[in-house]
Design a protein around this motif. Structure first.
Motif, PDB file in Angstrom:
ATOM      1  N   GLU A 167       0.238  -0.787  -0.027  1.00 34.39           N
ATOM      2  CA  GLU A 167      -0.407  -0.056  -0.302  1.00 34.39           C
ATOM      3  C   GLU A 167       0.870   1.044   0.271  1.00 34.39           C
ATOM      4  N   ARG A 168       1.807   1.215   0.936  1.00 30.35           N
ATOM      5  CA  ARG A 168       2.466   2.131   0.962  1.00 30.35           C
ATOM      6  C   ARG A 168       3.883   2.404   0.179  1.00 30.35           C
TER       7      ARG A 168
ATOM      8  N   GLY B 177       2.489   5.098  -0.530  1.00 25.53           N
ATOM      9  CA  GLY B 177       1.836   5.105  -2.123  1.00 25.53           C
ATOM     10  C   GLY B 177       1.682   5.318  -2.946  1.00 25.53           C
TER      11      GLY B 177
END
Ligand code: FE2
Length: 300
Positions: free
Chosen positions: A14-15, A190
């Motif tokens: 996600e990050r 992200g």
């Protein structure tokens, strides 16, 4: 090392980065710092005459010493440590003047070789889902107190470009506490997804083709330009000595100058490429050589 669970892996996806606390012990950290100290001891500035390594401004031509450093151990000074002729300023301490050492410590220096191919790293990389990981380069970065310069926002795939896009990760191991004051990493969480969506990196750093060197007047160059990233979207990621950050090849990150009087920020970092189904771009400055091909992580 705290175990990496599936929530950590999701967070990485996600990050675009993941902090792994206590990856290496205090003793192991000291071991790496001592190995580096010995490398700097060996440096004879008169014989080697390392160039300065510019991290900001015009990074167009890094010259032959840089370009041929992929299979060697070479030294690069901080810009602020050298005079106009590129020589170490009078009376400067070489230990406090080096920006980085690269780019084959993982093969040529036994201590870094040992920790690069450590079982804990293999386990992490496996969890991330890499099938045929291979180490392509390694660096020891000093981020010296007072003179350690900023590294502007970039993504690592700018330098290490693959087909398909972004099949590279960085392992960034703090050997001293990396704090906001002495220049820890900052990320736009992200942002790797935006690059994936765009389908390409905004900037490439490439070697100039043999036939164009004369006309271009340089050996390496940058093509494209980074957008003006919103400063407020960066988050600082301070970590302790012995912690590590796993960095996605497409995530935007930077570091600020080291503004402290006496707190350097030493780190050991290296990059791993997924070799399964991946083609290494021929224009990358870094190319595997017959002496030192990219080394499969499970080969040692
Ligand atoms: Fe980077």
């Amino acid at each position: 090392m705290e175990s990496v669970n599936s929530a950590d892996i999701s967070s990485f996806e996600e990050r675009g980065f993941l902090v792994v606390e206590n990856l290496f012990s205090k003793l192991e950290v000291e071991d790496m710092k001592t190995a580096c100290h010995k490398l700097v001891d060996k440096l004879d500035p008169e014989k080697e005459s390392p160039p300065a390594f510019k991290t900001s401004g015009d990074q167009k031509d890094r010259g032959d010493y840089f370009l041929t450093s992929g299979d060697k151990i070479r030294y690069f000074y901080e810009t602020a440590a050298v005079d106009e002729d590129g020589r170490l300023k009078n009376g400067a301490d070489k230990f406090k003047s080096i920006n980085k050492i690269g780019h084959a410590l993982h093969v040529l220096e036994p201590t870094f070789n040992k920790y690069t191919f450590d079982e804990r790293i293999k386990c992490l990389v496996d969890r991330i889902g890499m099938r045929q990981p291979a180490v392509c380069q390694s660096m020891y970065i000093f981020k010296q107190a007072r003179i350690g310069g900023a590294v502007p926002p970039h993504l690592d795939a700018t330098y290490l470009y693959t087909h398909p896009l972004g099949k590279v990760i960085g392992i960034w191991i703090a050997l001293e506490d990396a704090k906001i004051e002495n220049g820890c990493l900052w990320f736009i969480p992200g942002s790797h997804k935006e690059v994936e969506k765009a389908g390409d990196v905004p900037v490439r750093f490439v070697r100039v083709k043999e036939e164009d060197i004369k006309q271009e007047g340089c050996l390496t160059k940058s093509t494209g330009s980074y957008p003006d990233y919103d400063e407020s979207t960066f988050v600082p990621v301070p970590i302790k000595a012995g912690d590590a950050i796993i960095i996605h090849g497409l995530v935007v990150h930077k570091s600020e100058p080291n503004k402290t009087e006496n707190q350097s920020r030493h780190i050991y970092t290296y990059h791993i490429v997924e070799q399964e189904g991946t083609t290494w771009d021929q224009d990358n400055w870094l190319q595997p050589t017959t002496q030192i091909p990219f080394t499969p992580l499970d080969s040692q």
